[in-house]
Design a protein around this motif. Structure first.
Motif, PDB file in Angstrom:
ATOM      1  N   ILE A 247       1.139   1.423 -17.145  1.00 39.74           N
ATOM      2  CA  ILE A 247       0.319   0.661 -16.197  1.00 39.74           C
ATOM      3  C   ILE A 247       1.218  -0.175 -15.285  1.00 39.74           C
ATOM      4  O   ILE A 247       1.018  -0.231 -14.061  1.00 39.74           O
ATOM      5  CB  ILE A 247      -0.681  -0.227 -16.948  1.00 39.74           C
ATOM      6  CG1 ILE A 247      -1.724   0.631 -17.673  1.00 39.74           C
ATOM      7  CG2 ILE A 247      -1.373  -1.192 -15.990  1.00 39.74           C
ATOM      8  CD1 ILE A 247      -2.620  -0.159 -18.616  1.00 39.74           C
ATOM      9  N   ALA A 248       2.207  -0.844 -15.872  1.00 36.20           N
ATOM     10  CA  ALA A 248       3.122  -1.670 -15.081  1.00 36.20           C
ATOM     11  C   ALA A 248       3.864  -0.828 -14.054  1.00 36.20           C
ATOM     12  O   ALA A 248       4.049  -1.242 -12.899  1.00 36.20           O
ATOM     13  CB  ALA A 248       4.099  -2.388 -16.005  1.00 36.20           C
ATOM     14  N   ASN A 249       4.288   0.373 -14.455  1.00 34.91           N
ATOM     15  CA  ASN A 249       4.975   1.247 -13.508  1.00 34.91           C
ATOM     16  C   ASN A 249       4.053   1.649 -12.356  1.00 34.91           C
ATOM     17  O   ASN A 249       4.476   1.720 -11.198  1.00 34.91           O
ATOM     18  CB  ASN A 249       5.479   2.504 -14.222  1.00 34.91           C
ATOM     19  CG  ASN A 249       6.700   2.228 -15.076  1.00 34.91           C
ATOM     20  OD1 ASN A 249       7.344   1.190 -14.943  1.00 34.91           O
ATOM     21  ND2 ASN A 249       7.019   3.155 -15.961  1.00 34.91           N
ATOM     22  N   ALA A 250       2.777   1.925 -12.693  1.00 37.15           N
ATOM     23  CA  ALA A 250       1.826   2.310 -11.650  1.00 37.15           C
ATOM     24  C   ALA A 250       1.610   1.172 -10.661  1.00 37.15           C
ATOM     25  O   ALA A 250       1.531   1.388  -9.447  1.00 37.15           O
ATOM     26  CB  ALA A 250       0.499   2.722 -12.288  1.00 37.15           C
ATOM     27  N   ILE A 251       1.529  -0.054 -11.184  1.00 33.44           N
ATOM     28  CA  ILE A 251       1.283  -1.203 -10.317  1.00 33.44           C
ATOM     29  C   ILE A 251       2.499  -1.494  -9.434  1.00 33.44           C
ATOM     30  O   ILE A 251       2.375  -1.772  -8.240  1.00 33.44           O
ATOM     31  CB  ILE A 251       0.913  -2.433 -11.168  1.00 33.44           C
ATOM     32  CG1 ILE A 251      -0.452  -2.215 -11.829  1.00 33.44           C
ATOM     33  CG2 ILE A 251       0.905  -3.707 -10.337  1.00 33.44           C
ATOM     34  CD1 ILE A 251      -0.826  -3.293 -12.823  1.00 33.44           C
ATOM     35  N   ARG A 252       3.689  -1.402 -10.038  1.00 35.08           N
ATOM     36  CA  ARG A 252       4.894  -1.791  -9.304  1.00 35.08           C
ATOM     37  C   ARG A 252       5.387  -0.710  -8.353  1.00 35.08           C
ATOM     38  O   ARG A 252       5.910  -1.015  -7.266  1.00 35.08           O
ATOM     39  CB  ARG A 252       6.015  -2.115 -10.297  1.00 35.08           C
ATOM     40  CG  ARG A 252       5.750  -3.324 -11.179  1.00 35.08           C
ATOM     41  CD  ARG A 252       6.810  -3.386 -12.255  1.00 35.08           C
ATOM     42  NE  ARG A 252       6.535  -4.397 -13.259  1.00 35.08           N
ATOM     43  CZ  ARG A 252       7.056  -4.406 -14.490  1.00 35.08           C
ATOM     44  NH1 ARG A 252       7.882  -3.441 -14.845  1.00 35.08           N
ATOM     45  NH2 ARG A 252       6.753  -5.356 -15.348  1.00 35.08           N
ATOM     46  N   HIS A 253       5.277   0.544  -8.766  1.00 34.99           N
ATOM     47  CA  HIS A 253       6.023   1.575  -8.059  1.00 34.99           C
ATOM     48  C   HIS A 253       5.188   2.690  -7.447  1.00 34.99           C
ATOM     49  O   HIS A 253       5.709   3.441  -6.610  1.00 34.99           O
ATOM     50  CB  HIS A 253       7.037   2.224  -9.019  1.00 34.99           C
ATOM     51  CG  HIS A 253       7.908   1.252  -9.747  1.00 34.99           C
ATOM     52  ND1 HIS A 253       8.721   0.353  -9.087  1.00 34.99           N
ATOM     53  CD2 HIS A 253       8.090   1.023 -11.085  1.00 34.99           C
ATOM     54  CE1 HIS A 253       9.370  -0.382  -9.986  1.00 34.99           C
ATOM     55  NE2 HIS A 253       9.001  -0.010 -11.195  1.00 34.99           N
ATOM     56  N   SER A 254       3.921   2.865  -7.868  1.00 28.97           N
ATOM     57  CA  SER A 254       3.196   4.064  -7.442  1.00 28.97           C
ATOM     58  C   SER A 254       2.780   4.018  -5.980  1.00 28.97           C
ATOM     59  O   SER A 254       2.721   5.051  -5.310  1.00 28.97           O
ATOM     60  CB  SER A 254       1.962   4.273  -8.320  1.00 28.97           C
ATOM     61  OG  SER A 254       0.938   3.346  -7.993  1.00 28.97           O
ATOM     62  N   GLY A 255       2.438   2.818  -5.485  1.00 29.88           N
ATOM     63  CA  GLY A 255       1.918   2.730  -4.124  1.00 29.88           C
ATOM     64  C   GLY A 255       0.492   3.231  -4.011  1.00 29.88           C
ATOM     65  O   GLY A 255      -0.024   3.406  -2.898  1.00 29.88           O
ATOM     66  N   GLY A 256      -0.167   3.464  -5.155  1.00 24.52           N
ATOM     67  CA  GLY A 256      -1.541   3.959  -5.143  1.00 24.52           C
ATOM     68  C   GLY A 256      -2.551   2.834  -5.230  1.00 24.52           C
ATOM     69  O   GLY A 256      -2.210   1.644  -5.178  1.00 24.52           O
TER      70      GLY A 256
END
Length: 330
Positions: A247-256
């Protein structure tokens, strides 16, 4: 004259079979087994190829006989015989005598492979435990320690000001209270890093849902359904850590804008999926967070697969619900 009669060879193979029956526990050197096989079969040389080291018959230019070594449907390697002449074959009696030998050899190689994997897993677990201890030590030394020391100094100053200038003493006590509150938060954070209390309070799915509701960011996190219960404590903690990291990776890096978390069961395995609609991992190169997720899964005998493209990233963790010791080493 050179190799003895067929009866002698069958007897030698029977003796070798008996020795191999004990080899899974004694673990002889492969070279000793190869020499014994060559003598028993009357060939110039025998070679044992292990697992990934085995080459196909088409890739081997020498005039050899290649016998697969299979345990429980899994190839453990091959026995390669060099008869010393092209076109040589094993007679039916030799093949019949070899069957139990190859079966026991497969068990030996299987046991040796499991022993190597178990040792590698043990080293990885020891390294992970030392990393965790180092992290806790650093947190105590670098964060909690200075906060408590500052609170003690502030209270000392308040004590000195109590009679000389009470308003300053009140202010200092308030500062010390704030410092101690920060120290309490540090203690809670350190404890959560060991085993999050929220898992004992509400379970895995609700714990992830509470985390998702608390995070700030442009990504909307949705937790779908619940996790199968009951879960082994270690598996639950690993799944929680993997979910939070994904989840943290999605928030920080996904741009989605969306991230979907779901739990399921596939036979005797817990399946966790975290899917975002971002732009994917840059250059397809996993970072520290991905390595952390993979390590936590391996510790439980599971795995993490990460699929990323321009449509988003999917993190899929599969963790065995049996005790880790009962699962085959990764």
């Amino acid at each position: 004259m050179l190799t003895g009669s067929a009866t002698d060879r069958r007897r030698a193979l029977g003796d070798l079979d008996g020795r191999l029956a004990l080899a899974a526990t004694s673990g002889p050197e492969p070279g000793l087994i190869e020499d014994a096989l060559a003598r028993a079969l009357g060939v110039r040389a025998a070679r044992i190829e292990l697992g990934a080291d085995a080459v196909s018959e088409a890739d081997d230019p020498a005039p050899t006989l290649r016998l697969p070594v299979v345990h429980a449907g899994r190839s453990e390697g091959a026995v390669v015989l060099d008869p010393g002449r092209a076109g040589a074959v094993l007679d039916p009696a030799q093949r019949e005598a070899l069957e139990p030998v190859l079966a026991h050899l497969a068990a030996v190689l299987h046991a040796r492979r499991l022993a190597r994997e178990l040792e590698a897993s043990r080293r990885a677990l020891l390294a992970a435990r030392e990393d965790e201890r180092r992290r806790v030590r650093d947190d105590l030394h670098d964060e909690l320690g200075p906060t408590l020391a500052a609170a003690a100094l502030t209270l000392g100053a308040a004590e000195r000001e109590a009679t000389r200038h009470p308003p300053d003493a009140v202010r200092l006590v308030a500062d010390a209270r704030a410092q101690l509150a920060a120290a309490v938060d540090d203690v809670r954070r350190i404890v959560r890093g060991l085993r999050p209390p929220v898992l004992d309070d509400v379970g895995l799915a609700e714990a992830v849902r509470a985390y998702a509701a608390a995070v700030d960011g442009a990504v909307r996190v949705e937790v779908v359904g619940g996790a199968p219960e009951p879960l082994p404590a270690a598996v639950e903690a690993a799944a929680y850590a993997i979910a939070l990291e994904a989840i943290a990776n999605a928030i920080r890096h996904s741009g989605g804008s969306r991230c979907r978390v779901s739990f399921g069961r596939d036979g005797d395995r817990l399946v966790l999926e975290v899917v975002d609609d971002g732009t994917g991992i840059a250059d397809g190169a996993p970072g520290i967070g991905s390595a952390s997720m993979e390590r936590r899964a391996r510790e439980q005998g599971g795995r993490v697969d990460i699929v990323s493209d321009a449509a988003g990233t999917t993190v899929r963790a599969s963790l065995p619900l049996a005790e880790p010791a009962a699962a085959e080493a990764p």
